[in-house]
Design a protein around this motif. Structure first.
Motif, PDB file in Angstrom:
ATOM      1  N   ASP A 166       0.808  -1.217   0.000  1.00  0.00           N
ATOM      2  CA  ASP A 166       0.000   0.000   0.000  1.00  0.00           C
ATOM      3  C   ASP A 166       0.846   1.274   0.000  1.00  0.00           C
ATOM      4  O   ASP A 166       0.415   2.310   0.479  1.00  0.00           O
ATOM      5  CB  ASP A 166      -0.943   0.006   1.200  1.00  0.00           C
ATOM      6  CG  ASP A 166      -0.219  -0.191   2.533  1.00  0.00           C
ATOM      7  OD1 ASP A 166       1.012  -0.423   2.519  1.00  0.00           O
ATOM      8  OD2 ASP A 166      -0.883  -0.132   3.581  1.00  0.00           O
ATOM      9  N   ASP A 167       2.064   1.180  -0.554  1.00  0.00           N
ATOM     10  CA  ASP A 167       2.871   2.370  -0.762  1.00  0.00           C
ATOM     11  C   ASP A 167       2.196   3.216  -1.833  1.00  0.00           C
ATOM     12  O   ASP A 167       2.051   2.790  -2.979  1.00  0.00           O
ATOM     13  CB  ASP A 167       4.276   1.954  -1.198  1.00  0.00           C
ATOM     14  CG  ASP A 167       5.220   3.131  -1.426  1.00  0.00           C
ATOM     15  OD1 ASP A 167       4.844   4.036  -2.195  1.00  0.00           O
ATOM     16  OD2 ASP A 167       6.327   3.121  -0.870  1.00  0.00           O
ATOM     17  N   SER A 168       1.749   4.421  -1.475  1.00  0.00           N
ATOM     18  CA  SER A 168       0.945   5.224  -2.402  1.00  0.00           C
ATOM     19  C   SER A 168       1.689   5.559  -3.687  1.00  0.00           C
ATOM     20  O   SER A 168       1.078   5.659  -4.757  1.00  0.00           O
ATOM     21  CB  SER A 168       0.476   6.510  -1.717  1.00  0.00           C
ATOM     22  OG  SER A 168       1.581   7.293  -1.297  1.00  0.00           O
ATOM     23  N   ASN A 169       3.000   5.723  -3.622  1.00  0.00           N
ATOM     24  CA  ASN A 169       3.765   6.045  -4.822  1.00  0.00           C
ATOM     25  C   ASN A 169       3.792   4.864  -5.791  1.00  0.00           C
ATOM     26  O   ASN A 169       3.646   5.032  -7.009  1.00  0.00           O
ATOM     27  CB  ASN A 169       5.189   6.445  -4.447  1.00  0.00           C
ATOM     28  CG  ASN A 169       5.929   7.076  -5.602  1.00  0.00           C
ATOM     29  OD1 ASN A 169       5.601   8.167  -6.060  1.00  0.00           O
ATOM     30  ND2 ASN A 169       6.925   6.369  -6.109  1.00  0.00           N
ATOM     31  N   LYS A 170       3.940   3.650  -5.237  1.00  0.00           N
ATOM     32  CA  LYS A 170       3.951   2.467  -6.091  1.00  0.00           C
ATOM     33  C   LYS A 170       2.552   2.149  -6.614  1.00  0.00           C
ATOM     34  O   LYS A 170       2.390   1.669  -7.737  1.00  0.00           O
ATOM     35  CB  LYS A 170       4.533   1.281  -5.326  1.00  0.00           C
ATOM     36  CG  LYS A 170       6.026   1.436  -5.054  1.00  0.00           C
ATOM     37  CD  LYS A 170       6.597   0.247  -4.304  1.00  0.00           C
ATOM     38  CE  LYS A 170       8.097   0.446  -4.055  1.00  0.00           C
ATOM     39  NZ  LYS A 170       8.681  -0.671  -3.280  1.00  0.00           N
ATOM     40  N   VAL A 171       1.538   2.424  -5.798  1.00  0.00           N
ATOM     41  CA  VAL A 171       0.165   2.261  -6.286  1.00  0.00           C
ATOM     42  C   VAL A 171      -0.078   3.220  -7.438  1.00  0.00           C
ATOM     43  O   VAL A 171      -0.675   2.861  -8.460  1.00  0.00           O
ATOM     44  CB  VAL A 171      -0.850   2.496  -5.153  1.00  0.00           C
ATOM     45  CG1 VAL A 171      -2.280   2.450  -5.701  1.00  0.00           C
ATOM     46  CG2 VAL A 171      -0.688   1.445  -4.050  1.00  0.00           C
ATOM     47  N   ALA A 172       0.396   4.472  -7.304  1.00  0.00           N
ATOM     48  CA  ALA A 172       0.233   5.458  -8.372  1.00  0.00           C
ATOM     49  C   ALA A 172       0.949   5.018  -9.641  1.00  0.00           C
ATOM     50  O   ALA A 172       0.471   5.281 -10.750  1.00  0.00           O
ATOM     51  CB  ALA A 172       0.757   6.818  -7.908  1.00  0.00           C
ATOM     52  N   PHE A 173       2.102   4.355  -9.507  1.00  0.00           N
ATOM     53  CA  PHE A 173       2.817   3.832 -10.676  1.00  0.00           C
ATOM     54  C   PHE A 173       1.941   2.827 -11.417  1.00  0.00           C
ATOM     55  O   PHE A 173       1.774   2.896 -12.642  1.00  0.00           O
ATOM     56  CB  PHE A 173       4.126   3.175 -10.231  1.00  0.00           C
ATOM     57  CG  PHE A 173       4.918   2.534 -11.340  1.00  0.00           C
ATOM     58  CD1 PHE A 173       5.769   3.290 -12.127  1.00  0.00           C
ATOM     59  CD2 PHE A 173       4.804   1.172 -11.602  1.00  0.00           C
ATOM     60  CE1 PHE A 173       6.501   2.711 -13.164  1.00  0.00           C
ATOM     61  CE2 PHE A 173       5.527   0.581 -12.628  1.00  0.00           C
ATOM     62  CZ  PHE A 173       6.369   1.352 -13.412  1.00  0.00           C
ATOM     63  N   ALA A 174       1.337   1.899 -10.667  1.00  0.00           N
ATOM     64  CA  ALA A 174       0.462   0.903 -11.286  1.00  0.00           C
ATOM     65  C   ALA A 174      -0.763   1.558 -11.904  1.00  0.00           C
ATOM     66  O   ALA A 174      -1.207   1.181 -13.000  1.00  0.00           O
ATOM     67  CB  ALA A 174       0.043  -0.139 -10.246  1.00  0.00           C
ATOM     68  N   HIS A 175      -1.320   2.571 -11.234  1.00  0.00           N
ATOM     69  CA  HIS A 175      -2.499   3.250 -11.763  1.00  0.00           C
ATOM     70  C   HIS A 175      -2.175   4.033 -13.030  1.00  0.00           C
ATOM     71  O   HIS A 175      -2.989   4.087 -13.962  1.00  0.00           O
ATOM     72  CB  HIS A 175      -3.085   4.172 -10.703  1.00  0.00           C
ATOM     73  CG  HIS A 175      -3.817   3.447  -9.627  1.00  0.00           C
ATOM     74  ND1 HIS A 175      -4.622   4.085  -8.711  1.00  0.00           N
ATOM     75  CD2 HIS A 175      -3.877   2.116  -9.319  1.00  0.00           C
ATOM     76  CE1 HIS A 175      -5.147   3.187  -7.892  1.00  0.00           C
ATOM     77  NE2 HIS A 175      -4.687   1.987  -8.236  1.00  0.00           N
ATOM     78  N   ALA A 176      -1.012   4.651 -13.062  1.00  0.00           N
ATOM     79  CA  ALA A 176      -0.623   5.392 -14.265  1.00  0.00           C
ATOM     80  C   ALA A 176      -0.546   4.459 -15.472  1.00  0.00           C
ATOM     81  O   ALA A 176      -0.935   4.824 -16.591  1.00  0.00           O
ATOM     82  CB  ALA A 176       0.718   6.084 -14.032  1.00  0.00           C
ATOM     83  N   ILE A 177      -0.051   3.246 -15.254  1.00  0.00           N
ATOM     84  CA  ILE A 177       0.009   2.249 -16.327  1.00  0.00           C
ATOM     85  C   ILE A 177      -1.397   1.895 -16.788  1.00  0.00           C
ATOM     86  O   ILE A 177      -1.691   1.855 -17.992  1.00  0.00           O
ATOM     87  CB  ILE A 177       0.747   0.991 -15.842  1.00  0.00           C
ATOM     88  CG1 ILE A 177       2.232   1.296 -15.627  1.00  0.00           C
ATOM     89  CG2 ILE A 177       0.567  -0.163 -16.822  1.00  0.00           C
ATOM     90  CD1 ILE A 177       2.975   0.194 -14.913  1.00  0.00           C
TER      91      ILE A 177
END
Length: 408
Positions: free
Chosen positions: A126-137
């Motif tokens: 649940d690291d928000s930065n890594k979640v954002a990476f997946a969401h950007a993809i």
């Protein structure tokens, strides 16, 4: 409590080495009947989303969740607060969706505006930065009509993730539209499509860049894998220690072979990093959705291609793991790679590295759950590693045969 989110914003000849990444193009309409989805870098738009299938079985891959224990669930007050951030109309029913990781609870919600899947991210993922990476993809793929679960934005700000903190609950939540599909049947046509869609994924994301940080690491040439084998070997009998040492020797040898083919010089791009049958849904042997982008990262594309070839060709039978055959399904291996080549060709160097990468992937898949629990899913760890040893021996001895299959 307010929602928050970092800004989300067929070629005839095979080349000897991986070529520079090609420019992405729009996905062929044969893969999806959904209308184009517009997704800006900072906002969300609804699309067609497919819910997660059951975890991969022994007969269709080795992506089984080895986690044990109680499945996490939503509290009633937590659910009420989370759903107040979404505009899906009157909710008619809610039921548990017990698929995937036990640490990430999911609910299937039937509402006035459709069917939806709600997920709370597991702790540690649940690291928000890594979640954002997946969401950007996922947003980029949505723009290109790739078949995937489209995220539903929050009511106020159209954020793709809902980040809540509370004295009694909290975490990062995601809401998807839900469309059902079928699991992988093992057919050659479905296997072909899995290879083709992976190549499309790579092509569409070849030049994709984002400021968000991805996860790192790979099953290839990992000191953590080698060390895990040493640790497991110290926990049991002399026979287990010898087995682990043999697996470590094989793992390190395969890594050396892959490096000798030029791996460290190959182009890197966004890959899925978890391409197995349990992460896709089918209808009539065609993929209608690829799910689970949590493992996406920047690595050479062959990491996906080799793992996919392994997952779609490995054979298991029943609960008696000692009876599992050592060989791979050569027909499915061939169709997976041929499917990939329909969209973009793997180079000669990548192709020759694949059987050795498959060995690395199979070993890496097994060691961490076994080191943690002594088991792999329902299987005894030592028995599972003995099966792995038989399979990688076959892969190593038949590597040239497998390459010839897809080079003809």
């Amino acid at each position: 409590m307010a929602d928050s989110n970092p800004s989300i914003n067929p070629t005839p000849n095979r080349s000897p080495n991986p070529s520079p990444n090609p420019s992405p193009n729009s996905l062929t309409s044969s893969l999806t009947s959904s209308p184009p989805v517009s997704a800006a870098s900072t906002t969300m738009n609804s699309g067609t989303v497919i819910g997660a299938p059951s975890m991969t079985s022994a007969t269709t891959g080795v992506g089984a969740d080895a986690a044990q224990g109680r499945r996490e669930s939503f509290a009633m007050d937590e659910l009420a607060v989370v759903m107040s951030h979404y505009d899906i109309g009157t909710i008619r029913s809610i039921k548990e969706f017990p698929r995937g990781s036990r640490k990430a609870p999911k609910l299937l919600i039937d509402a006035e505006k459709g069917a939806f899947l709600l997920k709370r991210r597991a702790k540690g993922r649940d690291d928000s930065n890594k979640v954002a990476f997946a969401h950007a993809i996922q947003l980029r793929l949505s723009e290109l009509q790739f078949p995937l679960p489209h995220l539903i934005g929050t009511r106020a700000t159209e954020n793709s993730m809902l980040d809540l903190t509370s004295p009694s609950f909290g975490g990062i939540y995601e809401l998807f539209e839900y469309i059902p599909g079928q699991n992988y049947t093992g057919s050659l046509d479905a296997t072909d499509d899995a290879g083709r869609v992976l190549a499309l994924y790579h092509k569409l994301l070849a030049d994709f860049q984002t400021t968000f940080t991805s996860s790192s690491g790979s099953y290839h040439n990992s000191s953590a894998v080698a060390n895990a084998l040493t640790t497991i070997g110290k926990t049991g009998s002399p026979q287990l220690a010898e087995l682990c040492q043999r697996l470590r020797d094989s793992y390190e040898f395969c890594a050396e072979v892959v490096e000798a083919h030029g791996y460290s010089h190959w182009p890197r791009q966004v890959i899925h990093a978890d391409w197995h049958p349990g992460n896709m849904l089918f209808r009539e042997n065609r993929i209608v959705a690829v799910i689970d982008y949590d493992s996406a990262r920047i690595l050479p594309r062959v990491i996906d291609a080799a793992n996919g070839a392994l997952q779609f060709s490995i054979i298991g039978t029943d609960d008696n793991i000692a009876s599992w055959c050592e060989y791979a399904d050569e027909s499915r291996f061939k169709r997976f790679v041929r499917g990939y080549d329909q969209v973009q060709l793997l180079s000669e160097a990548e192709l020759h590295s694949m059987p050795h990468l498959m060995c690395e992937a199979l070993i890496a898949e097994a060691v961490f759950p076994i080191m943690a629990t002594g088991k792999f899913a329902r299987f005894d760890g030592g028995d599972f590693l003995a099966m792995v040893r038989r399979k990688i021996t076959w892969l190593s001895e038949h590597s040239e045969d497998l390459i010839k299959l897809v080079s003809e």
